[in-house]
Enzyme design. Structure first.
Site, PDB file in Angstrom:
ATOM      1  N   HIS A 181      -7.923  -5.557   0.144  1.00 16.36           N
ATOM      2  CA  HIS A 181      -6.642  -4.852   0.186  1.00 16.36           C
ATOM      3  C   HIS A 181      -5.760  -5.299   1.359  1.00 16.36           C
ATOM      4  CE1 HIS A 181      -3.754  -1.642  -0.170  1.00 16.36           C
ATOM      5  NE2 HIS A 181      -4.063  -1.163   1.023  1.00 16.36           N
ATOM      6  N   SER A 220       0.835  -1.188   0.000  1.00 15.75           N
ATOM      7  CA  SER A 220       0.000   0.000   0.000  1.00 15.75           C
ATOM      8  C   SER A 220       0.885   1.259   0.000  1.00 15.75           C
ATOM      9  CB  SER A 220      -0.928  -0.059   1.219  1.00 15.75           C
ATOM     10  OG  SER A 220      -1.989   0.805   1.078  1.00 15.75           O
ATOM     11  N   ASP A 252      -8.705  -6.882  -4.174  1.00 16.55           N
ATOM     12  CA  ASP A 252      -8.321  -5.530  -3.739  1.00 16.55           C
ATOM     13  C   ASP A 252      -8.912  -4.520  -4.721  1.00 16.55           C
ATOM     14  OD1 ASP A 252      -7.116  -3.160  -3.026  1.00 16.55           O
ATOM     15  OD2 ASP A 252      -5.090  -3.971  -2.889  1.00 16.55           O
TER      16      ASP A 252
HETATM   17  N1  LIG Z   1      -4.978  -1.094   6.843  1.00 19.91           N
HETATM   18  C1  LIG Z   1      -3.673  -0.664   6.492  1.00 19.91           C
HETATM   19  C2  LIG Z   1      -3.480  -0.524   5.043  1.00 19.91           C
HETATM   20  C3  LIG Z   1      -4.108   0.696   4.441  1.00 19.91           C
HETATM   21  O1  LIG Z   1      -3.654   0.851   3.136  1.00 19.91           O
HETATM   22  C4  LIG Z   1      -3.320   0.598   7.239  1.00 19.91           C
HETATM   23  O2  LIG Z   1      -4.181   1.139   7.912  1.00 19.91           O
HETATM   24  O3  LIG Z   1      -2.178   1.021   7.158  1.00 19.91           O
END
Ligand SMILES: N[C@@H](CCO)C(=O)O
Ligand SMILES: CC(=O)SCCNC(=O)CCNC(=O)[C@H](O)C(C)(C)COP(=O)(O)OP(=O)(O)OC[C@H]1O[C@@H](n2cnc3c(N)ncnc32)[C@H](O)[C@@H]1OP(=O)(O)O
EC number: 2.3.1.31
Length: 389
Positions: free
Chosen positions: A360, A161, A327
């Protein structure tokens, strides 16, 4: 042969306390916003041992609300680190083989300089006086730490991410310092939909009367309600329709009948409330504004005349790009854009799409295909780098 210099024995996997590197007036950070940040600090964790020729260092970059506690018990939540499934002895990021570094990003709230840090010019928390932070700023700050640790080339930079954005940015800014890179569930630019979701979260924070124009710390307040709503909305985007249906469906929470009220009748409502309230316990509201903005501003091609391939021209780095089928936030299509650009730039790249219904956040879970991909990619890169098996 391994050595401990310059690291004392504070790098064991179960150690929750982070060292902090301070960069004084003689080492300002040139920020994308056009200002110099000085002084600033970076909190980080290290695991394993740096080898004699300093060739086994891996930088793990955390996602939006993660932090440096990648593989140790988290000091606030008491839960295992966010990548405990992948980092540790015998795991893909093998701490018996590699020297693992993870920093809290610039703009964060776990010891690295962020909006809750004291602004030396005023003696109060920066609040919104901290310049807007970009992914490139985060990476330049990390590069200063890596240099201070005496590491010239990182064996690997990996992240999911927003962590994947940092890994891409590393390869673009410092190609000679990145032997390999894993870009997981990420994108080379933030989409309109993702900017839109982030804006909803920021507006929720700023609509909380306790936000006080960003100066809540001065008044001993915290905009917890707004931040919790922001997290609830965001958390939905980290999951998938199938997973929500599988886990919760329309099941009721601790009751046999609907209450004809606005209580959390449904399990999914109670679950989201839980995700919102636990998030508020560990995260700063202004940091949330900064890290979401950093993602929104990320558009690597734009920095290279509109060509993503130009960002990786003659890149010596070996890349592995990973996406997850369910995702819908950082889609497989976004990963393919990266792969195409890397191929156009004649870079070495492999691409794996993992079949999962977990959405995701699958990159945070122990997905067997993902674990195998990570292990295999690192093994191949280690062979090419001449690291011991
Ligand atoms: N759930 C993760 C990934 C978000 O892209 C976060 O809060 O960092
Ligand atoms: C890369 C980084 O930097 S990570 C950043 C920081 N970490 C995160 O963002 C993680 C947040 N995301 C999550 O927790 C994601 O849900 C996942 C996908 C990673 C975890 O997935 P899973 O292991 O399947 O956990 P799940 O989504 O079911 O959530 C479990 C939690 O919900 C709670 N929960 C489950 N059902 C309910 C319910 N009906 N009502 C209230 N709470 C519930 C559980 O008690 C558990 O709480 P806890 O985390 O406080 O122990």
């Amino acid at each position: 042969m391994t050595e401990t210099f310059p690291f004392p024995n504070h790098c064991e996997v179960d150690h929750p306390r982070s060292p902090v590197a301070h960069f004084g007036a003689d080492q300002p950070l040139a920020m994308s916003a056009g200002v110099m940040l000085s002084p600033f600090s970076i909190a980080y964790q290290i695991y394993g041992r740096l080898n004699a020729d300093r060739s086994n260092a891996i930088l793990l970059c955390h996602a939006l609300t993660g932090d440096q506690h990648v593989a140790n018990v988290h000091p606030i939540t008491g839960k295992p680190g966010w990548w405990s499934a992948l980092v540790g002895p015998g795991k893909p990021f093998d701490t018996e083989k590699y020297f693992i570094i993870c920093t809290n990003v610039l703009g964060g709230c776990m010891g690295t300089t962020g909006p809750a840090s004291i602004n030396p010019a005023t003696g109060r928390a920066y609040g919104l006086d901290l310049p807007v932070v970009t992914i490139a700023d985060m990476v330049r700050a990390q590069a200063m730490l890596v240099e201070r640790l005496g590491i010239e080339t990182l064996f690997c930079v990996a992240g999911g991410s927003m962590g994947g954005m940092q890994a891409l940015q590393w390869a673009a800014l410092f190609p000679e310092k990145v032997f390999s890179a894993m870009i997981i569930a990420s994108a080379a630019r933030h989409s309109a939909q993702n900017i839109a979701f982030h804006e909803v979260g920021r507006q929720a924070v700023m609509a909380d009367p306790d936000w006080r124009g960003g100066r809540y710390l001065d008044e001993g307040m915290r905009p917890g309600k707004g931040l919790a709503v922001a997290r609830m909305a965001a958390h939905i985007t980290y999951l998938s329709e199938e997973a929500l249906q599988r886990k919760f469906g329309r099941k009721l929470q601790d009751r046999a009948e609907k209450t004809f009220s606005f209580d959390a009748d449904f399990q999914v409502e109670n679950y989201l409330r839980h995700q919102g309230s636990t998030f508020v316990d560990r995260f700063d509201a202004n940091s949330y504004l900064y890290v979401t903005r950093a993602c929104d501003y990320f558009d690597l091609a734009q920095d290279y005349g509109g060509s993503l391939a130009a960002a990786f021209k003659n890149a010596p780095t070996r890349f592995c790009v990973v996406s997850f089928t369910s995702d819908w936030l950082y889609t497989t299509a976004e990963s393919r854009v990266i792969v195409h650009a890397l191929n156009a730039a004649a870079a070495s790249v492999s691409f794996v799409e993992i079949e999962t219904d977990k959405g995701h956040d699958a990159f945070l879970l122990d997905e067997p295909d993902f674990t195998a991909t990570t292990r295999g990619f690192l093994a191949g890169a280690a062979r090419a780098r001449g690291l011991r098996a």
